[in-house]
Design an enzyme around this catalytic site. Structure first.
Site, PDB file in Angstrom:
ATOM      1  N   SER A   1     -14.976  -8.288  12.901  1.00  0.00           N
ATOM      2  CA  SER A   1     -14.677  -9.125  11.737  1.00  0.00           C
ATOM      3  C   SER A   1     -13.479  -8.629  10.956  1.00  0.00           C
ATOM      4  O   SER A   1     -12.918  -9.379  10.145  1.00  0.00           O
ATOM      5  CB  SER A   1     -15.894  -9.216  10.810  1.00  0.00           C
ATOM      6  OG  SER A   1     -16.314  -7.934  10.389  1.00  0.00           O
TER       7      SER A   1
ATOM      8  N   ARG B   1       0.805  -1.231   0.000  1.00  0.00           N
ATOM      9  CA  ARG B   1       0.000   0.000   0.000  1.00  0.00           C
ATOM     10  C   ARG B   1       0.835   1.276   0.000  1.00  0.00           C
ATOM     11  O   ARG B   1       0.342   2.332  -0.409  1.00  0.00           O
ATOM     12  CB  ARG B   1      -0.954  -0.004   1.202  1.00  0.00           C
ATOM     13  CG  ARG B   1      -2.107  -0.982   1.046  1.00  0.00           C
ATOM     14  CD  ARG B   1      -2.959  -1.059   2.297  1.00  0.00           C
ATOM     15  NE  ARG B   1      -4.021  -2.045   2.165  1.00  0.00           N
ATOM     16  CZ  ARG B   1      -4.597  -2.671   3.176  1.00  0.00           C
ATOM     17  NH1 ARG B   1      -4.200  -2.407   4.421  1.00  0.00           N
ATOM     18  NH2 ARG B   1      -5.554  -3.541   2.972  1.00  0.00           N
TER      19      ARG B   1
ATOM     20  N   HIS C   1     -18.035  -1.174   9.793  1.00  0.00           N
ATOM     21  CA  HIS C   1     -17.320  -0.107  10.489  1.00  0.00           C
ATOM     22  C   HIS C   1     -18.151   1.177  10.463  1.00  0.00           C
ATOM     23  O   HIS C   1     -18.909   1.427   9.520  1.00  0.00           O
ATOM     24  CB  HIS C   1     -15.985   0.199   9.802  1.00  0.00           C
ATOM     25  CG  HIS C   1     -14.948  -0.869   9.958  1.00  0.00           C
ATOM     26  ND1 HIS C   1     -15.036  -1.888  10.879  1.00  0.00           N
ATOM     27  CD2 HIS C   1     -13.765  -1.063   9.306  1.00  0.00           C
ATOM     28  CE1 HIS C   1     -13.965  -2.649  10.782  1.00  0.00           C
ATOM     29  NE2 HIS C   1     -13.179  -2.173   9.844  1.00  0.00           N
TER      30      HIS C   1
ATOM     31  N   GLN D   1     -14.627   0.226  14.898  1.00  0.00           N
ATOM     32  CA  GLN D   1     -14.369  -0.868  13.979  1.00  0.00           C
ATOM     33  C   GLN D   1     -14.919  -2.200  14.473  1.00  0.00           C
ATOM     34  O   GLN D   1     -14.761  -2.579  15.631  1.00  0.00           O
ATOM     35  CB  GLN D   1     -12.861  -0.978  13.733  1.00  0.00           C
ATOM     36  CG  GLN D   1     -12.309   0.243  13.015  1.00  0.00           C
ATOM     37  CD  GLN D   1     -10.804   0.232  12.901  1.00  0.00           C
ATOM     38  OE1 GLN D   1     -10.160   1.253  13.102  1.00  0.00           O
ATOM     39  NE2 GLN D   1     -10.216  -0.904  12.565  1.00  0.00           N
TER      40      GLN D   1
ATOM     41  N   CYS E   1      -9.682  -1.588   5.232  1.00  0.00           N
ATOM     42  CA  CYS E   1     -11.145  -1.566   5.316  1.00  0.00           C
ATOM     43  C   CYS E   1     -11.679  -0.301   5.972  1.00  0.00           C
ATOM     44  O   CYS E   1     -12.766   0.175   5.617  1.00  0.00           O
ATOM     45  CB  CYS E   1     -11.650  -2.800   6.050  1.00  0.00           C
ATOM     46  SG  CYS E   1     -10.961  -3.050   7.705  1.00  0.00           S
TER      47      CYS E   1
END
Length: 358
Positions: free
Chosen positions: A161, A101, A256, A158, A131
């Site tokens: 999962s 990233r 989220h 958050q 995410c």
């Protein structure tokens, strides 16, 4: 295209991989073969995609033979090893890990915001953001295009999962321990009931919120807080944007939420902001607090868009907006964005699936 491109899903048996197969079965079918790849221990399993049972094959170099595009959802170290190997064999890799990233030769892409970036990929790899970033950035990008973002303050809430199946299982075990009790009324009672069963989290998540996600970075910041800051800057093309983030884990299974304080170059109005959000691709505006109308994780889970509500102009700054944002961290926050990037690559006109762009 002269043929339909072959697609591989690497990490097909994981939490995001399961959602990937669902999304691939729901969207327009532009793919030829869909090959399912996972660790050797999962090889031989059969999973359903597009209404067919497909056998999982083990991750190996020859697993990418004939594959045009591969969606990777694997741990960082696995992606760092295998994504370059797949790219070297002519496969365009769309990666969901943090391994690439920050690499300047790997574009970080959100199709609703910076689709153009996908065309330059010298390493044959495209990266998808974290995410938490994805739960916010589509709405923020639409507002930035109109008003010009100049400062951002964010708090995230958050879901468990995001820590994978272990996160979800930990929350469910802890909830089973506290349900029907009077726990949560005395200092330390939840911790004593849970004991050492905190799973991937530093503190109990049942009946609690934990102001920490990620690993420790310099000066007390967490890796996920730094990621949201750095990824927002890259995606919006604002390398010096002031960003302050606090990431919090909450006892929610999936989806989220974020509170967003965004300052812009020009004065803003709520009416214009709502108009932009209501028409932005990938965004749903749900903003009627007088009638109890605002997004929550319980309503957003299982849906694709970014949901936005509680749109207000800051009381002390006519250039700032306050927002509440929700998004499913397994769909747009992971699987859907991967599929959307792959569809962009598959749709390029210069060749079937070009690996590099000068």
């Amino acid at each position: 295209m002269t043929r339909r491109p072959a697609l591989a899903v690497v990490g097909a048996t994981g939490a995001v991989g399961t959602v990937l197969l669902t999304i691939l079965s729901q969207r327009a079918d532009i793919w030829g073969e869909i090959r399912l790849i996972a660790s050797p221990r999962s090889a031989g399993r059969k999973l359903s995609v597009r209404g067919e049972e497909v056998e999982v094959v083990a991750l190996a170099e020859d697993a990418f033979d004939g594959v045009d595009i591969a969606l990777f959802d694997v741990p960082d170290e696995v992606a760092a090893r295998w994504a370059p190997q797949a790219a070297a064999r002519g496969t365009v890799v769309v990666d969901n890990s943090a391994a690439f990233r920050t690499d300047p030769d790997v574009p970080l892409v959100v199709p609703e915001v910076n689709a153009h970036a996908v065309r330059r990929r010298p390493r044959g790899i495209v990266s998808s953001p974290h995410c938490t970033t994805l739960s916010m950035i589509v709405a923020l990008g639409a507002l930035h295009a109109e008003f010009g973002l100049r400062e951002l303050v964010v708090s995230s809430y958050q879901a468990v999962s995001a820590a994978g199946r272990a996160g979800v299982e930990t929350l469910r075990r802890q909830l089973a321990l506290v349900v029907g009790t009077e726990l949560g009324t005395c200092p330390g009672d939840v911790r004593r009931a849970v004991g050492d069963d905190t799973g991937p989290f530093p503190e109990p998540v049942a009946l609690n919120v934990v102001p920490w996600t990620g690993t420790l970075c310099e000066d007390g910041w967490s890796s996920e807080e730094m990621a949201l800051r750095d990824e927002t800057r890259r995606i919006l093309g604002l390398p010096r944007l002031p960003v302050a983030v606090t990431c919090v884990r909450v006892p929610v299974v999936t989806a989220h939420s974020l509170t967003v304080h965004a300052r812009f170059e020009d004065e803003v109005t709520v009416d214009r902001a709502q108009e932009i959000l209501a028409t932005a691709p990938g965004v749903v505006l749900y903003d009627d607090p007088a009638a109890g109308g605002f997004p929550t994780p319980a309503d957003v889970v299982g849906t694709d868009p970014t949901w936005v509500g509680r749109v207000r102009r800051a009381l002390d700054d006519p250039t700032a907006l306050e927002l509440f944002v929700c998004g499913d961290n397994l769909r747009k926050g992971a699987a859907l964005n991967l599929v959307q990037i792959a569809e962009l690559v598959a749709g390029e006109e210069s060749s079937a699936v070009p690996r590099t762009t000068p």
